[in-house]
Design a protein around this motif. Structure first.
Motif, PDB file in Angstrom:
ATOM      1  N   VAL A  72       4.436  -2.259   3.854  1.00 54.05           N
ATOM      2  CA  VAL A  72       5.119  -3.332   3.133  1.00 54.05           C
ATOM      3  C   VAL A  72       4.727  -4.680   3.729  1.00 54.05           C
ATOM      4  CG1 VAL A  72       7.055  -1.849   2.490  1.00 54.05           C
ATOM      5  CG2 VAL A  72       7.182  -3.185   4.585  1.00 54.05           C
ATOM      6  N   GLU A  73       5.210  -5.754   3.113  1.00 53.45           N
ATOM      7  CA  GLU A  73       4.948  -7.105   3.607  1.00 53.45           C
ATOM      8  C   GLU A  73       5.209  -7.174   5.109  1.00 53.45           C
ATOM      9  OE1 GLU A  73       6.200 -10.320   0.377  1.00 53.45           O
ATOM     10  OE2 GLU A  73       7.732  -8.772   0.652  1.00 53.45           O
ATOM     11  N   GLY A  74       4.389  -7.873   5.834  1.00 51.10           N
ATOM     12  CA  GLY A  74       4.538  -7.992   7.280  1.00 51.10           C
ATOM     13  C   GLY A  74       3.788  -6.898   8.015  1.00 51.10           C
ATOM     14  N   GLY A  75       3.187  -5.961   7.277  1.00 50.29           N
ATOM     15  CA  GLY A  75       2.414  -4.899   7.905  1.00 50.29           C
ATOM     16  C   GLY A  75       3.246  -3.766   8.468  1.00 50.29           C
ATOM     17  N   VAL A  76       4.515  -3.671   8.075  1.00 48.02           N
ATOM     18  CA  VAL A  76       5.407  -2.627   8.589  1.00 48.02           C
ATOM     19  C   VAL A  76       5.171  -1.328   7.820  1.00 48.02           C
ATOM     20  CG1 VAL A  76       7.816  -1.984   8.980  1.00 48.02           C
ATOM     21  CG2 VAL A  76       7.126  -4.371   9.172  1.00 48.02           C
ATOM     22  N   ARG A  77       5.066  -0.212   8.557  1.00 48.52           N
ATOM     23  CA  ARG A  77       4.914   1.111   7.934  1.00 48.52           C
ATOM     24  C   ARG A  77       6.297   1.706   7.707  1.00 48.52           C
ATOM     25  NH1 ARG A  77       0.083   2.873   7.356  1.00 48.52           N
ATOM     26  NH2 ARG A  77       0.585   5.084   7.192  1.00 48.52           N
ATOM     27  N   VAL A  78       6.524   2.177   6.468  1.00 46.82           N
ATOM     28  CA  VAL A  78       7.815   2.728   6.067  1.00 46.82           C
ATOM     29  C   VAL A  78       7.561   4.029   5.305  1.00 46.82           C
ATOM     30  CG1 VAL A  78       9.892   2.286   4.688  1.00 46.82           C
ATOM     31  CG2 VAL A  78       8.753   0.399   5.823  1.00 46.82           C
ATOM     32  N   ASP A 117      15.678  -0.090  11.882  1.00 47.32           N
ATOM     33  CA  ASP A 117      14.772   1.022  12.175  1.00 47.32           C
ATOM     34  C   ASP A 117      13.654   1.185  11.153  1.00 47.32           C
ATOM     35  OD1 ASP A 117      16.322   1.876  10.085  1.00 47.32           O
ATOM     36  OD2 ASP A 117      17.205   3.579  11.144  1.00 47.32           O
ATOM     37  N   ALA A 118      13.412   0.171  10.320  1.00 41.18           N
ATOM     38  CA  ALA A 118      12.338   0.167   9.321  1.00 41.18           C
ATOM     39  C   ALA A 118      12.374   1.408   8.434  1.00 41.18           C
ATOM     40  CB  ALA A 118      10.970   0.008   9.979  1.00 41.18           C
ATOM     41  N   THR A 119      13.550   1.687   7.867  1.00 36.66           N
ATOM     42  CA  THR A 119      13.684   2.826   6.972  1.00 36.66           C
ATOM     43  C   THR A 119      13.989   2.366   5.558  1.00 36.66           C
ATOM     44  OG1 THR A 119      16.027   3.062   7.567  1.00 36.66           O
ATOM     45  CG2 THR A 119      14.460   4.464   8.730  1.00 36.66           C
ATOM     46  N   PHE A 120      13.533   3.141   4.596  1.00 40.23           N
ATOM     47  CA  PHE A 120      13.759   2.876   3.178  1.00 40.23           C
ATOM     48  C   PHE A 120      15.249   3.019   2.856  1.00 40.23           C
ATOM     49  CE2 PHE A 120      14.347   4.674  -1.072  1.00 40.23           C
ATOM     50  CZ  PHE A 120      13.717   3.741  -1.862  1.00 40.23           C
ATOM     51  N   VAL A 121      15.792   2.079   2.073  1.00 42.55           N
ATOM     52  CA  VAL A 121      17.188   2.142   1.675  1.00 42.55           C
ATOM     53  C   VAL A 121      17.281   2.453   0.167  1.00 42.55           C
ATOM     54  CG1 VAL A 121      19.359   0.881   1.471  1.00 42.55           C
ATOM     55  CG2 VAL A 121      17.932   0.564   3.480  1.00 42.55           C
ATOM     56  N   GLU A 158       0.856  -1.181   0.000  1.00 45.18           N
ATOM     57  CA  GLU A 158       0.000   0.000   0.000  1.00 45.18           C
ATOM     58  C   GLU A 158       0.891   1.229   0.000  1.00 45.18           C
ATOM     59  OE1 GLU A 158      -2.904   1.133   3.315  1.00 45.18           O
ATOM     60  OE2 GLU A 158      -3.284  -1.003   2.993  1.00 45.18           O
ATOM     61  N   ALA A 159       0.620   2.193  -0.858  1.00 47.28           N
ATOM     62  CA  ALA A 159       1.391   3.444  -0.868  1.00 47.28           C
ATOM     63  C   ALA A 159       0.438   4.594  -1.133  1.00 47.28           C
ATOM     64  CB  ALA A 159       2.480   3.399  -1.927  1.00 47.28           C
ATOM     65  N   ASP A 160       0.531   5.643  -0.338  1.00 45.12           N
ATOM     66  CA  ASP A 160      -0.306   6.820  -0.532  1.00 45.12           C
ATOM     67  C   ASP A 160       0.036   7.479  -1.862  1.00 45.12           C
ATOM     68  OD1 ASP A 160      -1.294   6.258   1.929  1.00 45.12           O
ATOM     69  OD2 ASP A 160      -0.536   8.068   2.927  1.00 45.12           O
TER      70      ASP A 160
END
Length: 189
Positions: free
Chosen positions: A156-162, A180-184, A137-139
């Protein structure tokens, strides 16, 4: 192995007050009066209790050597996670509390992790630094937001918000930092 009190580094595991403690943060302090010391934030490995301690250079602490072994993640059953030893093919099951709720969301079938043990008893799981996941899901991008470096929320997969850059859309695979669940970066297909 004995080390000086001021030689403790973040990530070290020490034996202190009858338990195993992992150093989370350290800070060298030199007060105007008296000797310098190391302020250490410790976290008890088994139950997660936190403690702040001061260690002087004259003190010694027992640094614990942990056995590290690679295991492959097989499957999850509720809050239990099963891993297989890469060499002996033995299987062990660990509770979500030992892995950490945030880290458990990044586990993928077949993922190789490092399990730390002390005296044959598992005490922690270390995931790979980066993992590739699909954006579920992406806004939508807000007009005018693309001029500066802005980010938008995504799941993303696993329900993590990034937080991801504006060009990332649903269905794209991205690389995420598991600490830290950050985009790379966008995954190379």
């Amino acid at each position: 192995m004995k080390i000086d009190g001021n030689a403790i580094r973040p990530g070290n595991v020490i034996e202190h007050k009858g338990g195993l403690w992992r150093a989370v943060k350290t800070q060298h302090v030199k007060p105007g009066k008296g000797g310098a010391f190391l302020q250490v934030e410790l976290k008890e490995i088994r139950n997660g209790t936190k403690l702040n301690e001061r260690f002087r250079s004259s003190e010694t602490v027992e640094r614990v050597r942990l056995e590290q072994k690679e295991f492959q993640f097989l499957f999850a059953d509720g809050s239990d996670f099963t891993f297989m030893d890469q060499e002996t093919f033995d299987q062990i099951t660990l509770n979500e509390d030992m892995i950490g709720e945030d880290q458990a969301k990044f586990l993928q079938d077949g993922m190789v992790v490092v399990i730390e043990s002390f005296e044959e008893s598992p005490i922690g799981v270390e995931l790979p630094q980066h993992v590739t996941v699909e954006v579920l899901e992406a806004d939508a991008v807000v007009k005018g937001q693309t001029a500066s470096s802005s980010y938008k929320p995504a799941v993303v997969e696993g329900g993590v918000r990034v937080m991801v850059p504006p060009y990332v859309e649903t269905g794209i695979r991205i690389v995420v930092n598991t600490d830290d669940a950050t985009f790379v970066e966008r995954a190379k297909d």
